[in-house]
Design an enzyme around this catalytic site. Structure first.
Site, PDB file in Angstrom:
ATOM      1  N   HIS A 149       0.835  -1.195   0.000  1.00  0.00           N
ATOM      2  CA  HIS A 149       0.000   0.000   0.000  1.00  0.00           C
ATOM      3  C   HIS A 149       0.877   1.256   0.000  1.00  0.00           C
ATOM      4  CE1 HIS A 149      -3.153   2.627   2.181  1.00  0.00           C
ATOM      5  NE2 HIS A 149      -3.339   2.677   0.877  1.00  0.00           N
ATOM      6  N   ASP A 151       8.506   5.907 -20.653  1.00  0.00           N
ATOM      7  CA  ASP A 151       9.015   5.733 -22.010  1.00  0.00           C
ATOM      8  C   ASP A 151      10.529   5.513 -21.956  1.00  0.00           C
ATOM      9  OD1 ASP A 151      10.217   8.249 -21.595  1.00  0.00           O
ATOM     10  OD2 ASP A 151       8.728   9.308 -22.788  1.00  0.00           O
ATOM     11  N   TYR A 155       6.714  12.392 -22.963  1.00  0.00           N
ATOM     12  CA  TYR A 155       5.795  12.470 -21.827  1.00  0.00           C
ATOM     13  C   TYR A 155       4.887  11.253 -21.668  1.00  0.00           C
ATOM     14  CZ  TYR A 155       7.520  17.202 -21.837  1.00  0.00           C
ATOM     15  OH  TYR A 155       8.348  18.294 -21.826  1.00  0.00           O
ATOM     16  N   ALA A 156       5.275  10.107 -22.206  1.00  0.00           N
ATOM     17  CA  ALA A 156       4.512   8.866 -21.994  1.00  0.00           C
ATOM     18  C   ALA A 156       5.014   8.238 -20.697  1.00  0.00           C
ATOM     19  CB  ALA A 156       4.674   7.919 -23.183  1.00  0.00           C
ATOM     20  N   ASN A 157       4.680   8.911 -19.590  1.00  0.00           N
ATOM     21  CA  ASN A 157       5.144   8.514 -18.268  1.00  0.00           C
ATOM     22  C   ASN A 157       4.028   8.745 -17.260  1.00  0.00           C
ATOM     23  OD1 ASN A 157       8.015   8.417 -19.217  1.00  0.00           O
ATOM     24  ND2 ASN A 157       7.696  10.617 -19.395  1.00  0.00           N
TER      25      ASN A 157
END
Length: 129
Positions: A20, A28, A118-120
């Site tokens: 948790h 990317d 920005y594929a994060n």
């Protein structure tokens, strides 16, 4: 041999060890990866596997209670921005530099073959109850 779900043994094991509030970075090929977290690099070649494929698979396996992405995603990579907004209600947006700083607190980094900016996203683990 496992026949459904995530087959990559390194990723399966790393997901099983999460607790948790642990942070998971899905990124990317261009995001700097900090020292410390477990890294599962799935990249094969540019675009393979895609960020969307990896995120979709992880969300099927992982309980999340929050997510953070770079505010620049909507302008620089509208397709990814739309994907994140549709899959992660309540998505928190921060400047890219703040997102990179957040990666230093991650327990797991999953690197995709995505080669678009920005594929994060940083996922915060939840509990299934």
């Amino acid at each position: 041999m496992k026949k459904s779900g995530i087959l990559n043994r390194h990723l399966s094991g790393a997901l099983a060890a999460l607790g948790h509030t642990d942070l998971v970075v899905v990124c990317d090929v261009g995001l700097p990866i900090p020292e410390g977290p477990t890294v599962v690099d799935l990249s094969f070649r540019a675009g393979v596997p895609s960020f969307a494929e990896v995120l979709t698979g992880l969300l099927e396996e992982l309980e999340t209670e929050g997510a953070t992405a770079a505010s620049e995603v909507h302008e620089a990579n509208p397709e990814c921005g739309a994907l994140l907004a549709s899959r992660l209600p309540g998505l928190r947006l921060v400047p890219h530099e703040e997102l990179k700083a957040l990666t230093h607190r991650a327990r797991l980094v999953v690197r995709t073959g995505e080669a678009r900016p920005y594929a994060n996203v940083v996922l915060r683990c939840g509990v299934p109850f």
